[in-house]
Design an enzyme around this catalytic site. Structure first.
Site, PDB file in Angstrom:
ATOM      1  N   GLU A 261       0.917  -1.089   0.299  1.00 43.55           N
ATOM      2  CA  GLU A 261      -0.003  -0.068   0.022  1.00 43.55           C
ATOM      3  C   GLU A 261       0.819   1.344  -0.088  1.00 43.55           C
ATOM      4  O   GLU A 261       1.856   1.366   0.707  1.00 43.55           O
ATOM      5  CB  GLU A 261      -0.995  -0.132   1.240  1.00 43.55           C
ATOM      6  CG  GLU A 261      -1.988  -1.223   1.071  1.00 43.55           C
ATOM      7  CD  GLU A 261      -3.139  -1.188   2.152  1.00 43.55           C
ATOM      8  OE1 GLU A 261      -2.905  -0.358   3.167  1.00 43.55           O
ATOM      9  OE2 GLU A 261      -3.931  -2.060   2.065  1.00 43.55           O
ATOM     10  N   HIS A 280      -8.094   1.524   1.315  1.00 41.91           N
ATOM     11  CA  HIS A 280      -8.139   1.125   2.774  1.00 41.91           C
ATOM     12  C   HIS A 280      -8.769   2.181   3.659  1.00 41.91           C
ATOM     13  O   HIS A 280      -8.125   2.833   4.695  1.00 41.91           O
ATOM     14  CB  HIS A 280      -6.406   1.106   3.308  1.00 41.91           C
ATOM     15  CG  HIS A 280      -6.365   0.436   4.586  1.00 41.91           C
ATOM     16  ND1 HIS A 280      -4.973  -0.491   4.660  1.00 41.91           N
ATOM     17  CD2 HIS A 280      -7.051  -0.168   5.677  1.00 41.91           C
ATOM     18  CE1 HIS A 280      -5.096  -1.022   5.880  1.00 41.91           C
ATOM     19  NE2 HIS A 280      -6.276  -0.751   6.452  1.00 41.91           N
TER      20      HIS A 280
HETATM   21  P1  NAD Z   1     -10.378 -10.922  15.316  1.00 40.13           P
HETATM   22  O1  NAD Z   1      -8.785 -11.429  15.738  1.00 40.13           O
HETATM   23  O2  NAD Z   1     -11.251 -10.543  16.021  1.00 40.13           O
HETATM   24  O3  NAD Z   1     -10.655 -12.201  14.115  1.00 40.13           O
HETATM   25  C1  NAD Z   1      -9.925 -12.758  13.355  1.00 40.13           C
HETATM   26  C2  NAD Z   1     -10.690 -14.091  13.133  1.00 40.13           C
HETATM   27  O4  NAD Z   1      -9.887 -14.661  12.136  1.00 40.13           O
HETATM   28  C3  NAD Z   1     -10.419 -14.887  14.542  1.00 40.13           C
HETATM   29  O5  NAD Z   1     -11.734 -15.407  14.694  1.00 40.13           O
HETATM   30  C4  NAD Z   1      -9.362 -15.877  14.136  1.00 40.13           C
HETATM   31  O6  NAD Z   1      -9.877 -17.206  14.867  1.00 40.13           O
HETATM   32  C5  NAD Z   1      -9.750 -16.072  12.625  1.00 40.13           C
HETATM   33  N1  NAD Z   1      -8.794 -16.837  11.844  1.00 40.13           N
HETATM   34  C6  NAD Z   1      -7.290 -16.758  12.412  1.00 40.13           C
HETATM   35  N2  NAD Z   1      -6.614 -17.629  11.249  1.00 40.13           N
HETATM   36  C7  NAD Z   1      -7.586 -17.950  10.400  1.00 40.13           C
HETATM   37  C8  NAD Z   1      -7.570 -18.970   9.401  1.00 40.13           C
HETATM   38  N3  NAD Z   1      -6.384 -19.473   8.741  1.00 40.13           N
HETATM   39  N4  NAD Z   1      -8.662 -19.335   8.781  1.00 40.13           N
HETATM   40  C9  NAD Z   1      -9.830 -18.858   9.162  1.00 40.13           C
HETATM   41  N5  NAD Z   1     -10.120 -17.899  10.168  1.00 40.13           N
HETATM   42  C10 NAD Z   1      -8.906 -17.562  10.905  1.00 40.13           C
HETATM   43  O7  NAD Z   1      -9.948  -9.712  14.151  1.00 40.13           O
HETATM   44  P2  NAD Z   1     -10.739  -8.726  13.662  1.00 40.13           P
HETATM   45  O8  NAD Z   1     -10.974  -7.224  14.629  1.00 40.13           O
HETATM   46  O9  NAD Z   1     -12.122  -9.223  13.147  1.00 40.13           O
HETATM   47  O10 NAD Z   1     -10.049  -7.892  12.368  1.00 40.13           O
HETATM   48  C11 NAD Z   1      -9.793  -8.852  11.213  1.00 40.13           C
HETATM   49  C12 NAD Z   1      -8.821  -8.216  10.295  1.00 40.13           C
HETATM   50  O11 NAD Z   1      -9.452  -7.237   9.750  1.00 40.13           O
HETATM   51  C13 NAD Z   1      -7.426  -7.773  11.258  1.00 40.13           C
HETATM   52  O12 NAD Z   1      -6.575  -8.541  11.354  1.00 40.13           O
HETATM   53  C14 NAD Z   1      -6.903  -6.618  10.422  1.00 40.13           C
HETATM   54  O13 NAD Z   1      -6.140  -6.982   9.411  1.00 40.13           O
HETATM   55  C15 NAD Z   1      -8.251  -6.250   9.324  1.00 40.13           C
HETATM   56  N6  NAD Z   1      -8.711  -4.924   9.491  1.00 40.13           N
HETATM   57  C16 NAD Z   1      -8.777  -3.920   8.491  1.00 40.13           C
HETATM   58  C17 NAD Z   1      -9.251  -2.710   8.511  1.00 40.13           C
HETATM   59  C18 NAD Z   1      -9.340  -1.838   7.356  1.00 40.13           C
HETATM   60  O14 NAD Z   1      -9.502  -0.578   7.576  1.00 40.13           O
HETATM   61  N7  NAD Z   1      -9.606  -2.397   6.066  1.00 40.13           N
HETATM   62  C19 NAD Z   1      -9.772  -2.157   9.685  1.00 40.13           C
HETATM   63  C20 NAD Z   1      -9.496  -3.099  10.927  1.00 40.13           C
HETATM   64  C21 NAD Z   1      -9.171  -4.302  10.855  1.00 40.13           C
END
Ligand code: NAD
Length: 318
Positions: A261, A280
């Protein structure tokens, strides 16, 4: 009487004014963006850092001898070397709930934008092609299957909104979750990909999730399926997705995140067919920006003032 210097907090990326207002009475904030300057290295005297996308790697941590806390403004901590921080006894904080509603909303916006062909409809109207409406019917999502990969804070919110708000059936693949709530859990990623009309990614970027959507897994999608990613760009093999789109192996993609990015000017997504792109922005709602900056600032003050912070990523150092 000598006045003790305030601890220095380095803030390399822009944050909401509420965060600065919370820190300023207690700290000296070094925020180069306030003067229109790019952020380079962490000041050697920094006691704290608050970062959005700025990379806090092992070299930078080693070069900051007074560092006592690193606060992530958000949740994706793949830009912070947590192991290096932990080895130094430095707590890494994050704001796990603060922008989850915003990302869930943006995920639905991408899904709805694709299903209702908002890009094509807007372009047709502006081009004076009103009668294109006859070819711009939507994909109605009611009773269709949403497949969520990663049923955590954001994935769970998307699930609830999709069931209640859109009348979709929701299935989810997350090997670390026992209870799917409104979603029916499936055991294999391939099962989800084969059944879903819309697939949405909500996993953290880890060695296990990097490239999990690739030529092999994309081959399981229905040709009429949409793929949405608001998690991390690296979860998708971007070349493979472009090839699959060009070959008509899925109906479209809605993407907020990129492996690098910002994406290069000649990134293949920019010329791929049926792709809805945003820079993003999923977590950047008005409410989320205030919550994230408030919580990250509070975490920094808690550590600097000797209190236990609410959301450490590496609680073992506290
Ligand atoms: P979280 O930790 O609450 O949830 C992530 C889930 O993914 C968990 O339940 C975990 O068990 C699961 N997981 C891990 N490995 C896995 C796999 N191999 N297969 C399937 N599931 C798997 O995280 P969240 O708060 O829901 O955020 C998720 C992601 O979103 C963050 O890590 C971040 O990178 C991204 N995010 C992006 C933005 C954006 O602006 N685009 C903003 C916030 C978060």
């Amino acid at each position: 009487m000598t006045t003790l210097a305030k601890p220095v907090v380095f803030i390399p990326d822009p944050i909401s004014q509420v965060g600065l207002d919370a820190l300023t009475p207690h700290c000296d904030c070094v925020a180069p963006w306030l003067q229109g300057q790019a952020s380079a290295e962490i000041p050697v005297e920094a006691a704290a850092i608050m970062v959005r996308t700025y990379s806090v790697d092992a070299r930078r941590i080693a070069a900051a001898p007074h560092l006592r806390v690193i606060a992530k403004h958000g949740v994706g901590i793949d830009n912070i070397d947590v192991a290096a921080a932990t080895a130094r006894g430095i707590p890494v904080l994050w704001t796990p709930e603060a922008n989850a509603d915003a990302v869930a909303q943006h995920t639905l916006a991408l899904i709805l934008g694709l299903a209702n062909r908002l890009m094509e409809a807007d372009a047709a109207l502006r081009a004076g092609k009103f009668l294109e409406r006859l070819h711009l019917g939507s994909v109605e999502l009611t009773h269709r299957v949403l497949g969520i990969i990663g049923l955590g804070r954001i994935g769970g919110r998307v699930a609830r909104r999709a069931v209640v708000g859109l009348g979709m059936e929701v299935i989810a693949y997350d090997p670390y979750v026992d209870d799917g709530g409104p979603a029916t859990l499936v055991d294999e990623l391939e099962q989800l990909l084969a059944r879903a009309d819309v697939v949405t990614l909500h996993v953290p970027l880890t060695p296990e999730t990097r490239g999990m959507i690739n030529a092999t897994t994309l081959a399981h999608l229905k040709p009429e399926a949409f793929l949405v990613n608001t998690s991390r760009g690296g979860a998708i093999d971007e070349q493979a997705l472009c090839q699959a789109l060009a070959a008509g192996r899925l109906a479209g993609a809605g993407l907020d995140v990129y492996a690098d990015e910002p994406p290069a000017a000649d990134h293949p997504y920019l010329s791929a067919p049926r792709v809805l792109l945003t820079p993003h922005v999923a977590g950047l709602s008005d409410q989320a920006l205030v919550r994230v900056a408030t919580e990250a600032s509070q975490g920094i003050l808690d550590v600097l003032q000797g209190r236990r912070p609410a959301s450490p990523v590496n609680p073992e150092v506290l």
